[in-house]
Design a protein around this motif. Structure first.
Motif, PDB file in Angstrom:
ATOM      1  N   ASP A 277       0.280  -2.750   1.497  1.00 46.56           N
ATOM      2  CA  ASP A 277       2.196  -2.270   2.184  1.00 46.56           C
ATOM      3  C   ASP A 277       2.287  -0.943   0.736  1.00 46.56           C
ATOM      4  O   ASP A 277       2.966  -0.147   1.738  1.00 46.56           O
ATOM      5  CB  ASP A 277       3.016  -3.846   1.020  1.00 46.56           C
ATOM      6  N   LYS A 278       1.911  -0.409   0.468  1.00 49.19           N
ATOM      7  CA  LYS A 278       1.170   0.822  -0.709  1.00 49.19           C
ATOM      8  C   LYS A 278       1.191   2.158   0.393  1.00 49.19           C
ATOM      9  O   LYS A 278       0.798   2.832  -0.347  1.00 49.19           O
ATOM     10  CB  LYS A 278       0.411   0.610  -1.326  1.00 49.19           C
ATOM     11  N   LEU A 298      -0.530   6.036  -2.903  1.00 50.59           N
ATOM     12  CA  LEU A 298      -1.528   5.484  -1.809  1.00 50.59           C
ATOM     13  C   LEU A 298      -2.171   4.328  -2.598  1.00 50.59           C
ATOM     14  O   LEU A 298      -3.254   3.885  -2.598  1.00 50.59           O
ATOM     15  CB  LEU A 298      -2.169   6.081  -0.943  1.00 50.59           C
ATOM     16  N   ASP A 299      -1.957   3.766  -4.154  1.00 52.86           N
ATOM     17  CA  ASP A 299      -2.224   3.296  -5.037  1.00 52.86           C
ATOM     18  C   ASP A 299      -2.773   1.808  -4.804  1.00 52.86           C
ATOM     19  O   ASP A 299      -2.089   0.348  -5.050  1.00 52.86           O
ATOM     20  CB  ASP A 299      -1.996   3.158  -6.321  1.00 52.86           C
ATOM     21  N   THR A 300      -3.573   1.475  -4.027  1.00 50.66           N
ATOM     22  CA  THR A 300      -3.651  -0.239  -3.306  1.00 50.66           C
ATOM     23  C   THR A 300      -5.028  -0.263  -3.713  1.00 50.66           C
ATOM     24  O   THR A 300      -6.395   0.645  -3.700  1.00 50.66           O
ATOM     25  CB  THR A 300      -3.782  -0.295  -1.925  1.00 50.66           C
ATOM     26  N   THR A 327       2.486  -5.117   7.151  1.00 48.54           N
ATOM     27  CA  THR A 327       2.225  -5.023   5.626  1.00 48.54           C
ATOM     28  C   THR A 327       1.869  -6.173   5.189  1.00 48.54           C
ATOM     29  O   THR A 327       2.542  -6.985   4.989  1.00 48.54           O
ATOM     30  CB  THR A 327       2.815  -3.491   5.389  1.00 48.54           C
ATOM     31  N   PRO A 329       1.909  -7.140   0.212  1.00 54.72           N
ATOM     32  CA  PRO A 329       1.252  -6.587  -0.794  1.00 54.72           C
ATOM     33  C   PRO A 329      -0.595  -6.752  -1.492  1.00 54.72           C
ATOM     34  O   PRO A 329      -1.362  -7.760  -1.007  1.00 54.72           O
ATOM     35  CB  PRO A 329       1.476  -7.548  -1.676  1.00 54.72           C
ATOM     36  N   ASP A 330      -0.962  -6.201  -2.216  1.00 48.06           N
ATOM     37  CA  ASP A 330      -2.478  -6.303  -3.246  1.00 48.06           C
ATOM     38  C   ASP A 330      -2.929  -7.827  -3.353  1.00 48.06           C
ATOM     39  O   ASP A 330      -3.887  -8.168  -3.079  1.00 48.06           O
ATOM     40  CB  ASP A 330      -2.474  -5.950  -4.184  1.00 48.06           C
TER      41      ASP A 330
END
Length: 414
Positions: A277-278, A298-300, A327, A329-330
């Protein structure tokens, strides 16, 4: 080991966004064949099969996880062992390096060259004076560096601020000069492009943009080898009903889409793209109905998918062929890495890196939500194909996230 029920329950509570695509029906369109085609795949298959160490990667059945998820079958194409590089990207960057060198040899000498010619050192007087360069989150750059070393040219790789030291070292191991830049992946792309223009280097990028499409097309065509292997290995009586693939710039997903569509037509299965999602540029493009960039750092955690700008030729294929965009999440990636490593339902333990499990996370999260499952047609008769795009490409990070080393997980699978 982690509690299996708790892991699945966690996935059911995490945020999931869904956007429907507009997939075309019928045969693979002729208008897309200049981008990706079975004819071009045949050349890629011939060349790559002649490289030292080529062997099809395994397609692993996960019946226990399938039962737990409420689907009929799960098959996971494990790319961790591809040419010893740890990911499917070994197929793309190195193949594009080969294609570029072949074109330059033909232009400069009028002679045609093959993989075997370059591996045996022919044309080294030409090849040794060529430098290839690219930007990378890790795996593509490793493939380009490996290809440059294997075929005898020079190589410079640009990485952005958040690429791990482990991934930097893995690239440098193949003799490339590695340059770290400020900013995100797209900033590194621009830095590599500027340096190449200044120094007369050749960019080998996995993303296309106006005026630059030939090399990214070769990268994607290299990936088609993995898809063809999976289709030949597929053990079910009927083809996959669903294929969940990671996003990134879209080249990987486009290769999957095109190869399956041209091979199987309307029986190709529902293609579902999954992104962090990032860094969800494909999801944003689907919402907008046109290529759309997303901005920020864009820090995924899913570093291989930390891309904010869509590859234009990949989007041409995906706009026509993708059914859904999700999408995740991490934290969903960490959960799925642990599920595959622990194998709590009696399956073979699998080592999967952060970017390898986005598709699996999307499927498990969708299956746990009745409305989303219904929208995607997921149910007890679903036969789902995943491409496990990388193994533990950063071993220290893998151990930190999973709780034990990749080697320990593999010993459990033996």
């Amino acid at each position: 080991m982690h509690d299996a029920t708790a892991l699945l329950d966690t996935l059911a509570t995490l945020p999931l966004a869904h956007c429907s695509g507009r997939p075309a029906t019928g045969a693979y369109p002729d208008r897309l064949k200049p981008i990706l085609s079975l004819a071009a795949h045949a050349e890629a298959m011939t060349e790559i099969a002649d490289w030292p160490g080529y062997a099809p990667t395994p397609l692993i059945a996960l019946p226990g996880l399938a039962r737990a998820a409420g689907v009929g079958a799960i098959h996971y194409k494990q790319e961790a062992g591809r040419f010893g590089l740890g990911s499917f990207k070994a197929l793309g960057g190195a193949y594009a390096v080969l294609r570029l060198l072949k074109k330059e040899i033909a232009r400069r000498s009028g002679q045609q060259a093959s993989s075997r010619d370059l591996l045996e050192g022919r044309f080294r007087d030409i090849v040794g004076n060529i430098t290839v360069a690219c930007a990378t989150d890790g795996n593509h750059g490793r493939s380009v560096a490996w290809g440059a070393q294997m075929f005898g040219c020079q190589c410079v790789i640009y990485i952005h601020a958040t690429v791990s030291e482990g991934r930097r070292a893995a690239i440098a191991r193949y003799g490339a000069e590695v340059v770290r830049t400020a900013g995100n992946y797209d900033d590194a792309v621009r830095a590599a492009d500027a340096a190449a223009k200044e120094n007369g280097w050749f960019i080998v990028s996995d993303t296309s943009y106006p005026g630059y499409t030939d090399v990214p097309r070769d990268v994607m065509q290299g990936y088609s080898v993995m898809v063809e292997e999976a289709l030949r290995q597929w053990p079910e009586a009927a083809p996959p009903t669903h294929v969940f693939v990671q996003g990134g710039v879209g080249g990987f997903a486009a290769a999957v889409c095109a190869q399956m569509w041209e091979r199987l037509g309307d029986a190709r299965g529902r293609l579902v793209l999954v992104e962090p999602d990032k860094a969800a540029c494909l999801y944003a493009s689907a919402l907008a109905g046109a290529p759309t960039a997303v901005h920020g750092d864009l820090d995924t955690l899913m570093a291989g998918l930390a891309c904010g700008e869509v590859s234009l030729i990949a989007w041409d294929v995906l706009e026509a062929g993708a059914a859904d965009f999700l999408t995740v999440p991490d934290s969903s990636a960490v959960t799925c890495m642990r599920l595959l490593a622990d194998a709590p339902y009696g399956d073979t333990p699998v080592v999967a890196g952060e970017s390898a499990v986005a598709g699996l996370a999307g499927m498990l999260m969708a299956a746990a939500r009745p409305d989303t499952a219904a929208a995607l047609g997921l149910g007890p008769d679903s036969r789902v194909l995943f491409f496990g795009s990388e193994g533990a490409t950063d071993p220290a990070l893998y151990e930190q996230l999973v709780g034990r080393s990749a080697e320990a997980v593999e010993r459990g699978a033996a």
